[in-house]
Design a protein around this motif. Sequence first.
Motif, short mmCIF file in Angstrom:
data_model
loop_
_atom_site.label_atom_id
_atom_site.label_comp_id
_atom_site.label_asym_id
_atom_site.label_seq_id
_atom_site.Cartn_x
_atom_site.Cartn_y
_atom_site.Cartn_z
N UNK A 19 0.81 -1.52 -0.03
CA UNK A 19 0.12 -0.06 0.14
C UNK A 19 0.83 1.37 -0.08
N UNK A 20 1.67 1.09 1.02
CA UNK A 20 2.91 2.25 0.81
C UNK A 20 3.59 2.80 -0.40
N UNK A 21 3.97 1.41 -1.08
CA UNK A 21 4.72 1.60 -2.40
C UNK A 21 3.85 2.07 -3.34
N UNK A 22 2.57 1.74 -3.41
CA UNK A 22 1.45 2.24 -4.33
C UNK A 22 1.25 3.62 -4.35
N UNK A 23 1.64 4.48 -3.39
CA UNK A 23 1.51 5.94 -3.25
C UNK A 23 2.73 6.70 -4.06
N UNK A 24 3.69 5.89 -4.33
CA UNK A 24 4.87 6.58 -5.07
C UNK A 24 4.26 7.41 -6.23
N UNK A 25 4.94 8.64 -6.33
CA UNK A 25 4.30 9.52 -7.64
C UNK A 25 3.24 10.34 -7.26
N UNK A 26 2.43 9.91 -5.91
CA UNK A 26 1.11 10.61 -6.00
C UNK A 26 1.51 12.17 -5.39
N UNK A 27 0.84 13.17 -5.77
CA UNK A 27 1.04 14.18 -5.52
C UNK A 27 -0.17 15.13 -4.84
N UNK A 28 0.20 15.89 -3.79
CA UNK A 28 -0.93 16.56 -3.16
C UNK A 28 -0.73 18.23 -3.40
N UNK A 29 -1.74 18.81 -3.05
CA UNK A 29 -1.92 20.34 -3.50
C UNK A 29 -0.83 21.06 -2.47
N UNK A 30 -0.55 20.37 -1.34
CA UNK A 30 0.49 21.06 -0.38
C UNK A 30 1.48 20.15 -0.05
N UNK A 31 2.57 20.30 -0.55
CA UNK A 31 3.80 19.43 -0.25
C UNK A 31 5.14 19.94 -0.69
N UNK A 89 18.14 28.40 -14.08
CA UNK A 89 17.63 26.71 -14.25
C UNK A 89 18.76 26.18 -13.22
N UNK A 90 18.30 25.25 -12.59
CA UNK A 90 19.29 24.65 -11.61
C UNK A 90 19.52 25.15 -10.37
N UNK A 91 18.85 26.43 -9.95
CA UNK A 91 19.52 26.98 -8.92
C UNK A 91 18.44 26.72 -7.78
N UNK A 92 17.27 26.37 -8.05
CA UNK A 92 16.41 26.38 -6.95
C UNK A 92 16.65 25.24 -6.07
N UNK A 93 16.52 25.27 -4.84
CA UNK A 93 16.78 24.22 -3.88
C UNK A 93 15.76 24.22 -2.81
N UNK A 94 14.85 24.92 -2.96
CA UNK A 94 13.78 24.51 -1.97
C UNK A 94 12.20 24.91 -2.56
N UNK A 95 11.27 24.16 -2.67
CA UNK A 95 10.11 24.64 -3.35
C UNK A 95 8.93 23.56 -2.76
N UNK A 96 8.13 24.46 -1.96
CA UNK A 96 6.87 23.80 -1.24
C UNK A 96 5.80 24.62 -1.14
N UNK A 97 4.93 23.94 -0.84
CA UNK A 97 3.45 24.57 -0.66
C UNK A 97 2.98 23.94 0.50
#
Length: 275
Positions: free
Chosen positions: A12-24, A39-47
């Motif tokens: 079940x846990x492995x089946x969640x791979x690639x799942x995306x949420x609106x805040x993560x 390009x390539x300089x972003x080090x932190x991207x989060x909602x």
Amino acid sequence: MATATTYGARDHARAQAGTKAGTMPVVPATDWPDPPCEAGHLVWAETVAGGGYTHRAVARGTEIRLTDPHGDACAHLVLHADGRPWERLNTADTVKVQWNAYLGAGHLLLSGQGRVLASLVTETTDGRHDALCGTSTLARNTARYGDGAPHSPTPAGRELLKLAALKNGLEPRDLPPSVSFFQGVAVREDGTLDFTGSAGRGGSVTLRAEQDLTVLIANVPHPLDPRPEYHSTPLEVLAWIAAPTAPGDPLWDATPEGRRAFLNTAEFLATRGTR
């Protein structure tokens, strides 16, 4: 999918791979669409969800952009010199040394050592920020909303900042008062405070780390928000590799007080072999 057995739980846990949420968080951060940097300089991207928190250690020179996409975020920010928890954001000195209680572009976030932790490079919110009130507390949220625990529907900012602190080897005693972005206050003639609310959708501020920092953020309603319901919408956090403020930058010499704080910072870093 059955999760009653270890194998079932694993599948079940492995089946969640690639799942995306609106805040993560986006990992790697460079997968963020339309980054505001090279390009390539972003080090932190989060909602960060409304009622959520985040934390990260960032290198000196990193620029951090906070954005309020929907108009009801409130980013309660605490900064520590990374690895030196005794050097941390001091809101009293930030206000006192710069002769100004209202944060805006060009202002500095100072430690109690008279050094610059971060500079506020740009902002598009008409100064809707707050360096006076700090964040919400468990007692206040419990009295107001019925609960303030971190996993409740109405978490308090200090409770979330405690969790962020613990994940960076810090303790509750290491938490100073925070500054708040995107929800402002104004001081009346008699010293009382008026809540000025949000500047609306899409406002942003960009901070520059002037030392290696531990960044703690709670996204919760401002403690003076008069609405009886708990209103908190997602916060966007992006950070990218850049350079710290240096002599010759207009910000360095913007005020005598700021110049002295930058000199204090440069002298301290020089003794540690950092230029």
